[in-house]
Design a protein around this motif. Structure first.
Motif, PDB file in Angstrom:
ATOM      1  N   ASP A   2       0.862  -1.269  -0.078  1.00 12.30           N
ATOM      2  CA  ASP A   2       0.024  -0.021  -0.051  1.00 12.30           C
ATOM      3  C   ASP A   2       0.665   1.195  -0.049  1.00 12.30           C
ATOM      4  O   ASP A   2       1.946   1.341   0.594  1.00 12.30           O
ATOM      5  N   LYS A   3       0.288   2.090  -0.706  1.00 10.50           N
ATOM      6  CA  LYS A   3       1.088   3.601  -0.943  1.00 10.50           C
ATOM      7  C   LYS A   3       0.797   4.256   0.486  1.00 10.50           C
ATOM      8  O   LYS A   3      -0.007   4.087   1.078  1.00 10.50           O
ATOM      9  N   LYS A   4       1.991   4.966   0.936  1.00 10.68           N
ATOM     10  CA  LYS A   4       1.958   5.438   2.424  1.00 10.68           C
ATOM     11  C   LYS A   4       1.944   6.896   2.188  1.00 10.68           C
ATOM     12  O   LYS A   4       2.085   7.558   1.204  1.00 10.68           O
ATOM     13  N   ILE A   5       1.450   7.459   3.576  1.00  8.91           N
ATOM     14  CA  ILE A   5       1.264   8.982   3.060  1.00  8.91           C
ATOM     15  C   ILE A   5       2.130   9.494   4.563  1.00  8.91           C
ATOM     16  O   ILE A   5       2.142   9.154   5.651  1.00  8.91           O
ATOM     17  N   TRP A   6       3.196  10.410   4.006  1.00 12.74           N
ATOM     18  CA  TRP A   6       4.313  10.866   4.819  1.00 12.74           C
ATOM     19  C   TRP A   6       3.973  12.218   5.230  1.00 12.74           C
ATOM     20  O   TRP A   6       3.413  13.192   4.625  1.00 12.74           O
ATOM     21  N   LEU A   7       4.159  12.650   6.592  1.00 15.02           N
ATOM     22  CA  LEU A   7       4.429  14.297   6.866  1.00 15.02           C
ATOM     23  C   LEU A   7       5.673  14.343   7.267  1.00 15.02           C
ATOM     24  O   LEU A   7       6.203  13.762   8.193  1.00 15.02           O
ATOM     25  N   ILE A   8       6.524  15.372   6.661  1.00 14.38           N
ATOM     26  CA  ILE A   8       8.154  15.413   6.751  1.00 14.38           C
ATOM     27  C   ILE A   8       8.070  16.930   7.000  1.00 14.38           C
ATOM     28  O   ILE A   8       7.669  17.765   6.250  1.00 14.38           O
ATOM     29  N   THR A   9       8.702  17.151   8.151  1.00 10.11           N
ATOM     30  CA  THR A   9       9.136  18.706   8.385  1.00 10.11           C
ATOM     31  C   THR A   9      10.396  18.859   7.957  1.00 10.11           C
ATOM     32  O   THR A   9      11.199  18.155   7.911  1.00 10.11           O
ATOM     33  N   GLY A  10      10.546  20.341   7.566  1.00  8.31           N
ATOM     34  CA  GLY A  10      11.887  20.630   7.086  1.00  8.31           C
ATOM     35  C   GLY A  10      12.082  20.195   5.713  1.00  8.31           C
ATOM     36  O   GLY A  10      13.296  19.762   5.542  1.00  8.31           O
ATOM     37  N   THR A  11      11.356  20.269   4.759  1.00 14.25           N
ATOM     38  CA  THR A  11      11.535  19.641   3.502  1.00 14.25           C
ATOM     39  C   THR A  11      12.139  20.540   2.507  1.00 14.25           C
ATOM     40  O   THR A  11      12.525  20.135   1.191  1.00 14.25           O
ATOM     41  N   SER A  12      12.738  21.837   2.769  1.00 16.86           N
ATOM     42  CA  SER A  12      13.290  22.634   1.784  1.00 16.86           C
ATOM     43  C   SER A  12      14.597  22.492   1.277  1.00 16.86           C
ATOM     44  O   SER A  12      14.851  22.832   0.211  1.00 16.86           O
ATOM     45  N   LYS A  13      15.181  21.572   2.227  1.00 13.20           N
ATOM     46  CA  LYS A  13      16.637  21.331   1.912  1.00 13.20           C
ATOM     47  C   LYS A  13      17.075  20.023   2.686  1.00 13.20           C
ATOM     48  O   LYS A  13      16.260  19.707   3.635  1.00 13.20           O
ATOM     49  N   GLY A  14      18.351  19.677   2.315  1.00 10.46           N
ATOM     50  CA  GLY A  14      18.871  18.590   3.407  1.00 10.46           C
ATOM     51  C   GLY A  14      18.217  17.303   3.290  1.00 10.46           C
ATOM     52  O   GLY A  14      17.629  16.949   2.421  1.00 10.46           O
ATOM     53  N   PHE A  15      18.113  16.642   4.657  1.00 11.12           N
ATOM     54  CA  PHE A  15      17.636  15.260   4.874  1.00 11.12           C
ATOM     55  C   PHE A  15      16.067  15.315   4.355  1.00 11.12           C
ATOM     56  O   PHE A  15      15.573  14.488   3.684  1.00 11.12           O
ATOM     57  N   LYS A  29       2.707   9.414  -1.129  1.00 10.31           N
ATOM     58  CA  LYS A  29       2.206  10.858  -1.167  1.00 10.31           C
ATOM     59  C   LYS A  29       2.931  11.449   0.160  1.00 10.31           C
ATOM     60  O   LYS A  29       3.038  10.777   1.297  1.00 10.31           O
ATOM     61  N   VAL A  30       3.216  12.863   0.113  1.00  6.92           N
ATOM     62  CA  VAL A  30       4.001  13.551   1.029  1.00  6.92           C
ATOM     63  C   VAL A  30       3.188  14.682   1.499  1.00  6.92           C
ATOM     64  O   VAL A  30       2.743  15.717   0.361  1.00  6.92           O
ATOM     65  N   VAL A  31       3.089  14.962   2.655  1.00  9.76           N
ATOM     66  CA  VAL A  31       2.687  16.095   3.325  1.00  9.76           C
ATOM     67  C   VAL A  31       4.253  16.958   3.486  1.00  9.76           C
ATOM     68  O   VAL A  31       4.893  16.611   4.388  1.00  9.76           O
ATOM     69  N   ALA A  32       4.472  17.775   2.923  1.00 13.13           N
ATOM     70  CA  ALA A  32       6.014  18.471   2.881  1.00 13.13           C
ATOM     71  C   ALA A  32       5.726  20.002   3.408  1.00 13.13           C
ATOM     72  O   ALA A  32       5.037  20.811   3.023  1.00 13.13           O
ATOM     73  N   SER A  39       9.735  27.051  -1.796  1.00 16.25           N
ATOM     74  CA  SER A  39      11.172  26.233  -2.036  1.00 16.25           C
ATOM     75  C   SER A  39      10.606  24.668  -2.521  1.00 16.25           C
ATOM     76  O   SER A  39      11.749  23.887  -3.033  1.00 16.25           O
ATOM     77  N   LEU A  40       9.202  24.571  -2.433  1.00 14.85           N
ATOM     78  CA  LEU A  40       8.923  23.014  -2.651  1.00 14.85           C
ATOM     79  C   LEU A  40       8.137  23.268  -4.228  1.00 14.85           C
ATOM     80  O   LEU A  40       7.668  22.402  -4.674  1.00 14.85           O
ATOM     81  N   ASN A  41       8.330  24.447  -4.880  1.00 15.37           N
ATOM     82  CA  ASN A  41       7.424  24.415  -6.137  1.00 15.37           C
ATOM     83  C   ASN A  41       7.921  23.706  -7.172  1.00 15.37           C
ATOM     84  O   ASN A  41       7.074  22.987  -8.089  1.00 15.37           O
ATOM     85  N   ASP A  42       9.259  23.226  -7.316  1.00 11.60           N
ATOM     86  CA  ASP A  42       9.710  22.367  -8.151  1.00 11.60           C
ATOM     87  C   ASP A  42       8.948  20.958  -7.787  1.00 11.60           C
ATOM     88  O   ASP A  42       8.859  20.151  -8.961  1.00 11.60           O
ATOM     89  N   ALA A  50       0.267  14.532  -5.538  1.00 13.79           N
ATOM     90  CA  ALA A  50       0.921  13.601  -4.564  1.00 13.79           C
ATOM     91  C   ALA A  50       1.448  14.370  -3.649  1.00 13.79           C
ATOM     92  O   ALA A  50       1.971  13.742  -2.528  1.00 13.79           O
ATOM     93  N   ILE A  51       1.889  15.451  -3.701  1.00 12.32           N
ATOM     94  CA  ILE A  51       2.543  16.494  -2.441  1.00 12.32           C
ATOM     95  C   ILE A  51       1.482  17.635  -2.327  1.00 12.32           C
ATOM     96  O   ILE A  51       1.224  18.261  -2.882  1.00 12.32           O
ATOM     97  N   LEU A  52       1.508  17.751  -0.892  1.00  7.50           N
ATOM     98  CA  LEU A  52       0.921  18.762  -0.516  1.00  7.50           C
ATOM     99  C   LEU A  52       1.669  19.730   0.472  1.00  7.50           C
ATOM    100  O   LEU A  52       2.312  19.337   1.682  1.00  7.50           O
ATOM    101  N   PRO A  53       2.153  20.773  -0.216  1.00  7.22           N
ATOM    102  CA  PRO A  53       2.975  21.738   0.450  1.00  7.22           C
ATOM    103  C   PRO A  53       2.118  22.547   1.595  1.00  7.22           C
ATOM    104  O   PRO A  53       1.311  23.039   1.402  1.00  7.22           O
ATOM    105  N   ILE A  54       2.998  22.581   2.817  1.00 11.60           N
ATOM    106  CA  ILE A  54       2.268  23.357   4.033  1.00 11.60           C
ATOM    107  C   ILE A  54       3.190  24.314   4.761  1.00 11.60           C
ATOM    108  O   ILE A  54       4.381  23.711   4.822  1.00 11.60           O
ATOM    109  N   GLU A  55       2.946  25.550   4.747  1.00 14.89           N
ATOM    110  CA  GLU A  55       3.826  26.581   5.561  1.00 14.89           C
ATOM    111  C   GLU A  55       3.823  26.233   6.821  1.00 14.89           C
ATOM    112  O   GLU A  55       2.643  25.990   7.575  1.00 14.89           O
ATOM    113  N   LEU A  56       4.934  26.098   7.525  1.00 19.62           N
ATOM    114  CA  LEU A  56       4.938  25.533   9.024  1.00 19.62           C
ATOM    115  C   LEU A  56       6.273  26.228   9.545  1.00 19.62           C
ATOM    116  O   LEU A  56       7.338  25.793   9.476  1.00 19.62           O
TER     117      LEU A  56
END
Length: 271
Positions: A2-15, A29-32, A39-42, A50-56
């Motif tokens: 099954d495809k997973k739903i991720w929520l990842i903080t600090g996704t603009s760069k690095g890890f 799918k990723v909540v970034a 910084s996530l436009n690309d 598949a990606i949901l950008p959220i300012e946080l």
């Protein structure tokens, strides 16, 4: 699988960026989240819905709860939370100002705590979930000039160790990710520094001389490890990233055990 739903903080760069892309590339799918979602436009251009950008800003507790609500409303669930937002502060303990200490703990400890608290009710109701907390080799051993950073990482180590024992009954896994040094901007443009005190110049120069002697890891090589961690039916509480941590931590723990044994009689007499 099954495809997973991720929520990842600090996704603009690095890890955070590497791991978001790894999940997206395999069809998850990723909540970034990022302070600046431009910084996530690309990634949005490539992966679309598949990606949901959220300012946080993880320092704002209500923002953390709002981000989880947005993620739930959009994707219906959250399978994995990666607490990645944070930064490193360099300064010898005597050099650290009150505001610097509070800022380091506020982001690295409280920011992680708020995200964990926000996601737990959802994961409990799902009876499933995996909380991955980015710690560091600096969460299990320490070096000069990083005292307040180590304090923050040792704090999340203890927090998540307790958490793992509390939430296993709900089908929720907890993993601490402990990287060695990697070629990100953690120690350069993203780092903060205290004003130096001259008395520490000797050890400061020694540290500078030793800098660069340890090979830096390639952050792009970590995506596969995180995917394997996410797919494990029995993920570890702690996982190193890189070749150096085990070589560094084994003698450190051997020395601790030897010291405890040396002082065991004194300890027992104090019962």
């Amino acid at each position: 699988m099954d495809k997973k739903i991720w929520l990842i903080t600090g996704t603009s760069k690095g890890f955070g960026r590497v791991w978001a892309e790894a999940a997206l590339k395999r069809g998850d799918k990723v909540v970034a989240t990022a302070r600046n979602i431009n910084s996530l436009n690309d990634l949005v251009a490539i992966y679309g819905n598949a990606i949901l950008p959220i300012e946080l800003d993880v320092n704002n507790r209500q923002n953390c709860f709002d981000a989880v609500e947005k993620a739930k409303a959009h994707f219906g669930k959250i399978d994995i939370l990666i607490n990645n937002a944070g930064f490193g502060h360099f300064g010898y303990v005597e050099e650290i100002s009150e505001s610097e200490a509070r800022e380091q703990i506020e982001t690295n400890v409280f920011g992680s705590l708020w995200m964990i608290q926000a996601v737990l009710p959802l994961m409990r109701n799902q009876n499933s979930g995996h909380i991955m907390q980015v710690s560091s080799i600096g969460g299990v051993m320490a070096f000069p000039s990083l005292g307040i950073y180590h304090a923050s990482k040792w704090a999340v180590e203890g927090l998540c160790d307790s958490l793992s024992q509390e939430v296993s009954q709900f089908g929720i896994h907890v993993s601490l990710i402990e990287p060695t040094g990697y070629a990100t901007d953690w120690g350069t443009s993203s780092a903060k520094h205290s004003n130096p005190i001259e008395a520490y110049n000797g050890i400061r120069e020694m540290m500078k001389a030793n800098a660069g002697k340890t090979p830096m890891g390639n952050p792009n090589a970590t995506g596969e490890a995180i995917l394997k961690l996410s797919d494990s039916a029995n993920p570890p509480l702690r996982m190193f990233l890189g070749t150096m941590p085990f070589m560094m931590i084994e003698p450190t723990y051997d020395k601790r055990l030897a010291t405890w044994k040396e002082w065991q009689a004194v300890s027992e007499n104090a019962q």
